[in-house]
Design a protein around this motif. Structure first.
Motif, mmCIF file in Angstrom:
data_model
loop_
_atom_site.group_PDB
_atom_site.id
_atom_site.type_symbol
_atom_site.label_atom_id
_atom_site.label_comp_id
_atom_site.label_asym_id
_atom_site.label_seq_id
_atom_site.Cartn_x
_atom_site.Cartn_y
_atom_site.Cartn_z
ATOM 1 N N ARG A 102 46.394 46.118 34.608
ATOM 2 C CA ARG A 102 45.724 47.346 34.183
ATOM 3 C C ARG A 102 44.761 47.138 33.016
ATOM 4 N NH1 ARG A 102 48.189 51.729 36.535
ATOM 5 N NH2 ARG A 102 50.171 51.278 37.518
ATOM 6 N N ARG A 103 44.427 45.872 32.734
ATOM 7 C CA ARG A 103 43.474 45.622 31.650
ATOM 8 C C ARG A 103 42.182 46.392 31.888
ATOM 9 N NH1 ARG A 103 42.017 39.859 31.305
ATOM 10 N NH2 ARG A 103 43.007 39.802 33.320
ATOM 11 N N ARG A 104 41.588 46.789 30.812
ATOM 12 C CA ARG A 104 40.359 47.569 30.875
ATOM 13 C C ARG A 104 39.184 46.672 31.276
ATOM 14 N NH1 ARG A 104 38.564 51.444 25.932
ATOM 15 N NH2 ARG A 104 36.512 51.852 26.782
ATOM 16 N N VAL A 105 38.519 47.020 32.353
ATOM 17 C CA VAL A 105 37.347 46.293 32.835
ATOM 18 C C VAL A 105 36.300 47.301 33.280
ATOM 19 C CG1 VAL A 105 38.612 44.240 33.586
ATOM 20 C CG2 VAL A 105 38.256 46.116 35.174
ATOM 21 N N ASP A 106 35.057 46.886 33.276
ATOM 22 C CA ASP A 106 33.970 47.749 33.731
ATOM 23 C C ASP A 106 33.569 47.363 35.150
ATOM 24 O OD1 ASP A 106 33.960 48.854 31.228
ATOM 25 O OD2 ASP A 106 32.163 47.816 30.542
ATOM 26 N N ALA A 107 33.559 48.339 36.040
ATOM 27 C CA ALA A 107 33.155 48.075 37.423
ATOM 28 C C ALA A 107 31.723 47.556 37.478
ATOM 29 C CB ALA A 107 33.299 49.342 38.265
ATOM 30 N N ASP A 108 30.850 48.070 36.616
ATOM 31 C CA ASP A 108 29.452 47.627 36.660
ATOM 32 C C ASP A 108 29.312 46.151 36.272
ATOM 33 O OD1 ASP A 108 30.099 48.493 34.004
ATOM 34 O OD2 ASP A 108 27.972 48.573 33.520
ATOM 35 N N ASN A 109 30.148 45.647 35.382
ATOM 36 C CA ASN A 109 30.091 44.220 35.032
ATOM 37 C C ASN A 109 30.609 43.347 36.174
ATOM 38 O OD1 ASN A 109 28.948 44.692 32.538
ATOM 39 N ND2 ASN A 109 30.904 44.673 31.455
ATOM 40 N N MET A 110 31.565 43.847 36.941
ATOM 41 C CA MET A 110 32.049 43.093 38.095
ATOM 42 C C MET A 110 30.992 43.090 39.196
ATOM 43 S SD MET A 110 36.153 43.755 38.219
ATOM 44 C CE MET A 110 36.139 45.519 38.027
ATOM 45 N N GLY A 134 30.910 50.716 43.480
ATOM 46 C CA GLY A 134 31.995 49.852 43.047
ATOM 47 C C GLY A 134 33.171 50.664 42.556
ATOM 48 N N VAL A 135 34.352 50.195 42.869
ATOM 49 C CA VAL A 135 35.570 50.866 42.437
ATOM 50 C C VAL A 135 36.603 49.805 42.071
ATOM 51 C CG1 VAL A 135 36.525 51.078 44.766
ATOM 52 C CG2 VAL A 135 37.226 52.690 43.020
ATOM 53 N N VAL A 136 37.395 50.103 41.066
ATOM 54 C CA VAL A 136 38.446 49.187 40.625
ATOM 55 C C VAL A 136 39.790 49.776 41.006
ATOM 56 C CG1 VAL A 136 39.420 47.950 38.656
ATOM 57 C CG2 VAL A 136 36.986 48.528 38.670
ATOM 58 N N GLU A 137 40.622 48.973 41.660
ATOM 59 C CA GLU A 137 41.950 49.383 42.094
ATOM 60 C C GLU A 137 42.973 48.371 41.573
ATOM 61 O OE1 GLU A 137 42.841 52.092 43.667
ATOM 62 O OE2 GLU A 137 40.916 52.875 44.346
ATOM 63 N N LEU A 138 44.230 48.710 41.715
ATOM 64 C CA LEU A 138 45.322 47.850 41.274
ATOM 65 C C LEU A 138 46.056 47.294 42.489
ATOM 66 C CD1 LEU A 138 47.106 46.820 38.890
ATOM 67 C CD2 LEU A 138 48.478 48.881 39.215
ATOM 68 N N ASP A 139 46.246 45.983 42.514
ATOM 69 C CA ASP A 139 47.107 45.319 43.491
ATOM 70 C C ASP A 139 47.683 44.084 42.802
ATOM 71 O OD1 ASP A 139 48.391 43.943 45.539
ATOM 72 O OD2 ASP A 139 46.897 44.484 47.040
ATOM 73 N N ALA A 140 48.853 44.245 42.198
ATOM 74 C CA ALA A 140 49.478 43.169 41.430
ATOM 75 C C ALA A 140 49.883 41.995 42.315
ATOM 76 C CB ALA A 140 50.696 43.706 40.681
ATOM 77 N N VAL A 141 50.107 42.245 43.595
ATOM 78 C CA VAL A 141 50.563 41.209 44.507
ATOM 79 C C VAL A 141 49.411 40.360 45.043
ATOM 80 C CG1 VAL A 141 51.746 40.795 46.709
ATOM 81 C CG2 VAL A 141 52.563 42.586 45.167
ATOM 82 N N GLU A 142 48.303 40.998 45.419
ATOM 83 C CA GLU A 142 47.197 40.268 46.049
ATOM 84 C C GLU A 142 45.848 40.717 45.475
ATOM 85 O OE1 GLU A 142 45.761 38.871 50.477
ATOM 86 O OE2 GLU A 142 47.190 40.498 50.299
#
Length: 169
Positions: A102-110, A134-142
């Motif tokens: 859940r670290r803070r990241v910017d979708a535009d930088n990715m 662009g969208v940021v989601e969480l998937d701790a497994v993959e």
């Protein structure tokens, strides 16, 4: 200037695991470039990279960090598997970045990382990209990036865009 209130509807990207990536990509492509007849779905495994801020050396000249250069090169190699040669003309780029934490990241930088890594590989120059999502989601497994690149129709024609001087071409 006028404003309009938007109401929540169904999600563009269905919730769930990797088994829904193809459906996410299809929906993303149809939203970005509904008239597109050609497109690519690309999976980039691993933690999505982000574009770092430029560093400045003597004389104020900007340069990329070694880590940023290595990440761009690694993404470039993955993109080479999908593109025989760079596409020309207008393009739409959609990305779903699945992060492991859940670290803070910017979708535009990715997105900027993907755009720069694809220069000379997937597209001649990232100025061809005339639609972006662009969208940021969480998937701790993959952790992964689901990338969609489609032909895009725009009134800003990028068909004859020359390669940028000093770039990777």
């Amino acid at each position: 200037m006028s404003a309009e209130t938007l109401t929540a509807g169904s999600s563009l990207l269905p919730a769930g695991g990797r088994e829904l990536d193809r459906e996410r990509a299809r929906l993303l492509a149809s939203a970005l470039a509904p008239e597109a007849t050609e497109g690519k779905l690309i999976w980039l495994p691993g933690e999505p990279a982000t574009k770092a801020r430029p560093r400045f050396g003597a004389g104020g000249r900007a340069y990329k960090s070694d880590e940023d250069e290595q990440a761009e090169a690694a993404t470039g190699w993955l993109l080479r598997r999908a593109f025989r040669q760079p596409w020309t003309g207008n393009l739409a780029l959609g990305a779903v970045f699945f992060r492991s934490d859940r670290r803070r990241v910017d979708a535009d930088n990715m997105i900027k990382h993907i755009c720069d890594a694809g220069n000379g590989i997937g597209w001649v120059d990232d100025a061809q990209i005339t639609a972006v999502y662009g969208v940021v989601e969480l998937d701790a497994v993959e952790p992964r990036t689901v990338l969609v690149v489609c032909r895009h129709r725009s009134s800003l024609d990028r068909t004859e865009l020359p390669a940028r001087k000093g770039g990777r071409r």
